[in-house]
Every structure is written in C-alpha cells, then in structure tokens.
Design a protein around this motif. Sequence first.
Motif, PDB file in Angstrom:
ATOM      1  N   UNK A   1       0.817  -1.218   0.000  1.00  0.00           N
ATOM      2  CA  UNK A   1       0.000   0.000   0.000  1.00  0.00           C
ATOM      3  C   UNK A   1       0.849   1.266   0.000  1.00  0.00           C
TER       4      UNK A   1
ATOM      5  N   UNK B   1       1.979   1.855  -3.427  1.00  0.00           N
ATOM      6  CA  UNK B   1       0.869   2.368  -4.250  1.00  0.00           C
ATOM      7  C   UNK B   1       0.739   3.877  -4.051  1.00  0.00           C
ATOM      8  N   UNK B   2       0.875   4.294  -2.792  1.00  0.00           N
ATOM      9  CA  UNK B   2       0.765   5.731  -2.493  1.00  0.00           C
ATOM     10  C   UNK B   2       1.898   6.494  -3.179  1.00  0.00           C
TER      11      UNK B   2
ATOM     12  N   UNK C   1       1.063   6.695  -6.762  1.00  0.00           N
ATOM     13  CA  UNK C   1      -0.011   7.674  -6.950  1.00  0.00           C
ATOM     14  C   UNK C   1       0.555   9.098  -6.899  1.00  0.00           C
TER      15      UNK C   1
ATOM     16  N   UNK D   1      -0.225  10.630 -10.334  1.00  0.00           N
ATOM     17  CA  UNK D   1      -1.617  11.108 -10.338  1.00  0.00           C
ATOM     18  C   UNK D   1      -1.764  12.380 -11.173  1.00  0.00           C
ATOM     19  N   UNK D   2      -0.762  13.255 -11.138  1.00  0.00           N
ATOM     20  CA  UNK D   2      -0.823  14.467 -11.954  1.00  0.00           C
ATOM     21  C   UNK D   2      -0.878  14.151 -13.441  1.00  0.00           C
TER      22      UNK D   2
ATOM     23  N   UNK E   1      -8.988   7.757 -10.218  1.00  0.00           N
ATOM     24  CA  UNK E   1      -9.140   6.772  -9.137  1.00  0.00           C
ATOM     25  C   UNK E   1      -9.208   5.348  -9.702  1.00  0.00           C
TER      26      UNK E   1
ATOM     27  N   UNK F   1      -5.750   3.905 -10.854  1.00  0.00           N
ATOM     28  CA  UNK F   1      -4.840   3.412  -9.820  1.00  0.00           C
ATOM     29  C   UNK F   1      -5.407   2.191  -9.092  1.00  0.00           C
ATOM     30  N   UNK F   2      -6.730   2.113  -9.042  1.00  0.00           N
ATOM     31  CA  UNK F   2      -7.323   0.904  -8.450  1.00  0.00           C
ATOM     32  C   UNK F   2      -7.052  -0.299  -9.359  1.00  0.00           C
TER      33      UNK F   2
ATOM     34  N   UNK G   1      -3.468  -1.276  -9.042  1.00  0.00           N
ATOM     35  CA  UNK G   1      -3.232  -2.048  -7.811  1.00  0.00           C
ATOM     36  C   UNK G   1      -3.684  -3.500  -8.001  1.00  0.00           C
TER      37      UNK G   1
END
Lengths: 200, 172
Positions: free
Chosen positions: B14, B17-18, B21, B25-26, B47, B50-51, B54
């Motif tokens: 996790x 993953x962060x 992200x 994410x940008x 969202x 990234x889900x 994962x």
Amino acid sequence: MNKSENTPEKAGEFEVSRIERVLDDETTWATPPPHVAEDLLAAIRSERERASAKHPIWLRRFWPRVSVALAAAAIIALVAGILLSSQGVTDRVPLAGTELEPGASGTAAFTATGSGWAIRLDLTDLPAAESGYYYEGWVWNDEGEGVSIGTFHLRGGSDPVQLWAGVDVDAYPWIWITLQEEGAGPAASDQIVMLGLREP
Amino acid sequence: MDPETLQRFSSGDEAAIKTVYDTYSGPVYAASLRILRDPSWAADATQQTFLKAWRAASSYDPQRPLGPWIFSIARRTAIDIYRKESRRIQSDQIDLAEPGPSLEVIWEVFEVRAAVEQLADDEREVIRMSHFDGLTHSEIAHRLDIPLGTVKSRTHRAHQKLLALLDHTRDP
C-alpha cells in the motif's frame, strides 16, 4: 506568455516549442482533487479487508508460487490435450490451483463459435463453493482489465462447466477463477483460486 | 522511481501504491482531463486507473518502466468512462468511436506533466507562472520578489531539464 524571452538554444527550438504547446494547455497543469487519493486508498483497504476476511493470504504474495503451479499445470494440459485432441477443440489452456486451492487443476477449452467463445472448464479437486459464495470465471488482459465469462458453484458435482466470452480472448490472455461472495458486488474479488495463461 | 518501490508496488504494497499515486496522479489526471474534458469524470478515471493498477500490480514487470504501463491503463479507463457517460446522456453529438485527441497528443500531455513533476519546486514554479499564468519574466520576478536575471536563468535551466527528460519522446 513570454516566448521571446524564453527562447533557448537554436538546436532545441523545435523541441521546446513542441513542449511549450503542451505546457500552454491548462489541462497539463490540472491536479486531481484531494478526495481521489483518499477514495483510492479507502477502496484498496476495503477490497483487501474483504479478501482477508475469508482467506488471510493475498494473491500477490503467492504470485511466484502460482508461476510454479502454472508450469506443473502445463504438463497436465499436455496429457489432457492428447486425450482431447479428437474433439475439435480450438485451444486448451492449463489451469492451476493457486495457494487458496493448491490441489485444484484443470483445463479451459476455448472454442470459437458464431456467437462468441465457448469456454469449457474441466476441473479436478476444486471443492464446491460454500453457500453464500460462488465461483466466477474471468478473462483478463495485461492492463488489469477483466471480463466475466460466467458463474458456477459445483455443488452438484464436478461436471464440465460451460462458460462464454463475448470479447476477443486474444486480447485477454489470462483466465482466472475467483471465489465471489454473494452480495459483494460485480467486481472480481482477490480470491483467485485458479488461473491460466493462454499463449498466442 | 527506485527499484525497491517498483518491486513493492508489484507485490501490492500500500505504501508503494501511495508513492506511485503521488508520482503519477498528476500526469494521469491531466491526460484523463485532456480526453474527457470534465473534471469529475477525470477524477473518476484517475481513481479507477490506480485501483486497476493495484489489482493488476502482480502482472507488472518491475524491470520495465512504470509510466507507459500506467498510461495504457489510464487511457483505456478514460475512454471507457467517456463511452459509458456518452451512452448515459444519449447525446447524438458525441462520436463514440474515438474520443478526444490522438494517442500521441495524450501521451505528450502525460509525459510532459510527468517531466514537470520532476523539476525542482522553484523551477516548476517559474514554468507554471510563465505558461499557465501567462506572466512575463518581469512579472514573475516582481511576483516572486527575485531579480529578473534569476527568473531568466531558472527558466532556462528548467527548459533544459525538460528537454533532457523528454528526449526519449523526440521524433527520430
């Protein structure tokens, strides 16, 4: 805008102008709202908790062992392929039990039909799904997108299971069997009990 | 991104993953917004991207660059959302076949944004003020209360870094 002042070396002018076109577009600078990160992590934790509630071991932790299981299943499939070769089946994929069902094995026979792909599962030692749970077949691509190909429970025995795919299975080389909980929604759970890879 | 983070990402960690992200994410949101032209749809696409990443992390090969892998998921996710939302609003004005700009344009947005994220904070700031806010160097100097020469040298340095970071995207 300040293009005249920003001009770099002549050799890089074309590339700079190409990059500047992108930089000038406001969408290039857009930032996702803060709730997206929070919602993402909440969704991940929710899926993880649902998965660990029934099986404490998560698929990604046993992935290396799955690859070993796939190799073993390939040998089984070779034998099965010889046995089934007279039945006109287009393509057969060995299925291996994951750490959730290490004793399970089988094959998925893909046959192209006029209405889609018929996928027959011949499974051995996969126990019947308990009440409140069911199995679901999926074809999955390398980009993390899956398409359901049907559900079953095996409570009446381990007769061959007939599933169907309406997508081009060449684009979805993985086949997964997941254990799903009734009422938990349509998404694939992380309880992958069997899987196989359809080689081109 | 360091190899250890990529390895942990591929195992679904996790914290990794962060990190992924925070890094992507940008670019994902910018590319999604360029396709969808709707901030809420783009947020949804980000969202979902990234889900999905994962969920599919075990299929990612840590030896390969992560950006193109994330981008391919993002683009397909945005197109899926576009088609779903277009069907929902049942607009005859929308072409369901292929939304928005070309793959090359979307890839450029993703790559440029990813490169901008790698600039130092002060370099990114002058680039943003120049391009997004449309300020001159003099106006930037005034707003940041720094000498004009500093703005010029900082901008030049940022451009050179962007050129180097984006060299692989250049047409042969």
